[in-house]
Design a protein around this motif. Structure first.
Motif, PDB file in Angstrom:
ATOM      1  N   PHE A  82      49.990  38.103  42.789  1.00 58.22           N
ATOM      2  CA  PHE A  82      49.349  39.169  41.998  1.00 58.22           C
ATOM      3  C   PHE A  82      50.380  40.091  41.336  1.00 58.22           C
ATOM      4  CE2 PHE A  82      45.660  37.818  44.335  1.00 58.22           C
ATOM      5  CZ  PHE A  82      44.640  37.970  43.411  1.00 58.22           C
ATOM      6  N   SER A  92      42.431  37.560  49.028  1.00 52.67           N
ATOM      7  CA  SER A  92      42.770  37.746  47.612  1.00 52.67           C
ATOM      8  C   SER A  92      41.571  38.234  46.806  1.00 52.67           C
ATOM      9  CB  SER A  92      43.315  36.445  47.007  1.00 52.67           C
ATOM     10  OG  SER A  92      42.292  35.505  46.868  1.00 52.67           O
ATOM     11  N   ILE A  93      40.395  38.263  47.436  1.00 52.89           N
ATOM     12  CA  ILE A  93      39.199  38.658  46.684  1.00 52.89           C
ATOM     13  C   ILE A  93      39.297  40.126  46.217  1.00 52.89           C
ATOM     14  CG2 ILE A  93      37.746  39.320  48.685  1.00 52.89           C
ATOM     15  CD1 ILE A  93      36.538  37.379  45.633  1.00 52.89           C
ATOM     16  N   GLN A 135      41.828  40.392  43.342  1.00 55.40           N
ATOM     17  CA  GLN A 135      41.286  39.621  42.210  1.00 55.40           C
ATOM     18  C   GLN A 135      40.184  40.428  41.499  1.00 55.40           C
ATOM     19  OE1 GLN A 135      39.899  35.299  42.634  1.00 55.40           O
ATOM     20  NE2 GLN A 135      37.951  36.308  42.217  1.00 55.40           N
ATOM     21  N   PHE A 193      43.541  34.601  35.331  1.00 56.59           N
ATOM     22  CA  PHE A 193      43.438  33.383  36.150  1.00 56.59           C
ATOM     23  C   PHE A 193      44.540  32.383  35.806  1.00 56.59           C
ATOM     24  CE2 PHE A 193      39.037  34.806  37.064  1.00 56.59           C
ATOM     25  CZ  PHE A 193      39.116  34.740  38.452  1.00 56.59           C
ATOM     26  N   LEU A 219      47.416  33.528  37.788  1.00 57.73           N
ATOM     27  CA  LEU A 219      47.263  33.335  39.230  1.00 57.73           C
ATOM     28  C   LEU A 219      47.271  31.860  39.627  1.00 57.73           C
ATOM     29  CD1 LEU A 219      44.461  35.914  40.132  1.00 57.73           C
ATOM     30  CD2 LEU A 219      46.868  36.026  40.797  1.00 57.73           C
ATOM     31  N   GLY A 239      37.351  34.104  46.515  1.00 53.62           N
ATOM     32  CA  GLY A 239      38.813  34.250  46.482  1.00 53.62           C
ATOM     33  C   GLY A 239      39.540  32.976  46.878  1.00 53.62           C
ATOM     34  N   ASN A 273      42.468  30.878  44.294  1.00 59.18           N
ATOM     35  CA  ASN A 273      43.932  31.038  44.310  1.00 59.18           C
ATOM     36  C   ASN A 273      44.610  30.199  45.396  1.00 59.18           C
ATOM     37  OD1 ASN A 273      43.383  33.133  42.517  1.00 59.18           O
ATOM     38  ND2 ASN A 273      43.170  34.592  44.198  1.00 59.18           N
TER      39      ASN A 273
END
Lengths: 348, 100
Positions: free
Chosen positions: A249, A294-295, A298, A319, A322, B92, B95
């Protein structure tokens, strides 16, 4: 070969299996010591002198040795470090592990005159109480190692005359590599100082003073800055959170205009509600009860980009950064833009 | 739900066919055990005919990823439908995998 040398060779043949065994034991104890100390090495080499090599040595100077025990390099090990100051760390570990025969050990780093350059290496002759033969451990940096190999390649030891200009060039190279070795160590020590300062700033909360880069972002992640948001999102479905690496990120936050860690904390503060609303809308009506850590970041980035008018192109770029560029990121971006338009944060 | 496992050179191809929901995941977990034992390779999760994935299904994908990471292997998720891609994004998981 005379009888005396033949006797030494016989003793060698008789003890060869034990030499091989001890070499492995020494190697293993060195490896585990360096692993425990977190010392990263460029190489760790070992060998037991071959019979033909020993015979050659005895042919040349057999009378110098009374017994096999007088030959100190039947077992030889070479420890190659990346940094010049690691040679001393390695040496100190060797001193702790084995008994060093100081009379016969040589620090070739110190034997040069002020106006000469050349072979720099630390040679220890060592022993163990349970083994009657000594062994040799050489320690040097990877650049010293490269130089030594190149120098050896010239065959200067073979007695063949090498033109002086080649020797002079090798000597110049040795001087240059010595400087390079010092510079590498200096850079490492400056980087260590920088990391310490950054960690102190991060810990003290002075995040506006901390520039955003790979090192500082890693320290920042150590503070778990997205945990609160992730827990809030997880509570929607009582979901389990799987911890995953979040370093990818960093370039996304950079692209969003963050120059300091303080900029990221402001985004967390301002866009957490939007990130939460996106998650509620998406998983609230499902039975998905597992999310990755990561949610949070994100959805924060999605909320930021949408609110700032970045639209589909901005989300796709995120995206792409990422997960790697892909056409399918376009359809995800379209899906997200459509979903988000009715969410309260978009209309505030 | 059907799970087909094929080995091709140094790759293992795991094909998921049908709905990977909670009941199907129990069977699928057993089916992938040989894959976990051999996870040092490149594991391709072929999802062309995977029509649905639940949290239990995501856990199976995660288990394979963890086993591969521990053994120096690699996981590639191939041919996922848009619906499943959305599930990956919403949780998520997008990724976490190399998606082709």
């Amino acid at each position: 070969m005379d009888l005396h040398c033949e006797a030494i060779l016989d003793e060698y043949r008789e003890n060869l299996p034990r030499f091989l065994e001890v070499k492995e034991e020494i190697l293993s104890s060195l490896k585990s010591t360096f692993d425990e100390a977190g010392l990263l090495l460029a190489g760790l080499e070992s060998r037991v002198k071959t019979e033909s090599s020993l015979a050659g040595k005895l042919e040349l100077k057999g009378q110098k040795y009374k017994t096999l025990a007088d030959i100190t390099d039947i077992i030889g090990l070479r420890i190659i470090t990346f940094y010049i100051d690691d040679v001393d760390k390695v040496a100190s570990a060797v001193e702790r592990l084995f008994t060093v025969d100081w009379e016969n050990s040589v620090d070739k780093r110190k034997v040069h005159e002020i106006d000469s350059f050349g072979y720099l290496s630390l040679h220890y002759i060592c022993s163990r109480p349970d083994f009657p033969y000594r062994f040799e451990i050489q320690m040097r940096t990877v650049l010293q190692h490269a130089w030594a190999n190149m120098n050896h390649d010239t065959g200067y030891k073979s007695g063949v005359e090498v033109p002086k200009r080649y020797l002079r060039n090798l000597s110049r190279l040795a001087g240059m590599l010595e400087l390079v070795d010092e510079q590498f160590s200096l850079i490492r020590s400056e980087l260590t100082d920088y990391r310490r300062k950054v960690q102190a700033l991060v810990a003290s909360g002075n995040l506006d003073e901390v520039p955003l880069d790979g090192d500082t972002f890693r320290s920042f992640l150590g503070l778990h800055p997205f945990n609160q948001l992730n827990r809030r999102i997880a509570s929607v479905n009582q979901a389990e959170i799987q911890d995953v690496p979040l370093m990818n990120f960093m370039p996304v936050f950079k692209a969003m205009g963050c120059n300091t860690l303080g900029d990221i904390t402001r985004i967390i503060k301002e866009y957490s509600e939007g990130a939460y609303q996106i998650a509620c809308y998406q998983i609230g009506l499902t039975d998905l009860d597992i999310i990755s850590s990561s949610i949070g970041p994100q959805n924060l980035c999605i909320a930021f980009i949408l609110k700032r008018g970045g639209g589909r192109a901005g989300i796709k770029l995120m995206f792409d950064a990422l997960n790697g560029p892909s056409e399918s990121n376009e359809s995800i971006a379209a899906f997200l833009v459509e979903q988000a338009q009715d969410l309260p944060f978009m209309n505030q | 739900m059907e799970v087909k496992i094929n080995k091709q050179d140094s790759n293992i191809i795991v094909e998921f066919i049908g709905r990977l929901d909670t009941p199907a995941s129990v069977e699928a977990s057993q089916a992938i055990e040989p894959v976990l034992a051999d996870a040092g390779k490149t594991i391709i999760l072929e999802c062309k005919e995977l029509s649905y994935i639940s949290s239990s299904g995501l856990r199976i994908f995660l288990t394979i990823r963890k086993a591969a990471a521990a053994k120096g292997g690699k996981v590639i998720v191939r041919n996922i439908t848009d619906d499943i891609r959305h599930v990956f994004m919403m949780t998520g998981f997008l990724n976490l995998f190399e998606i082709q």
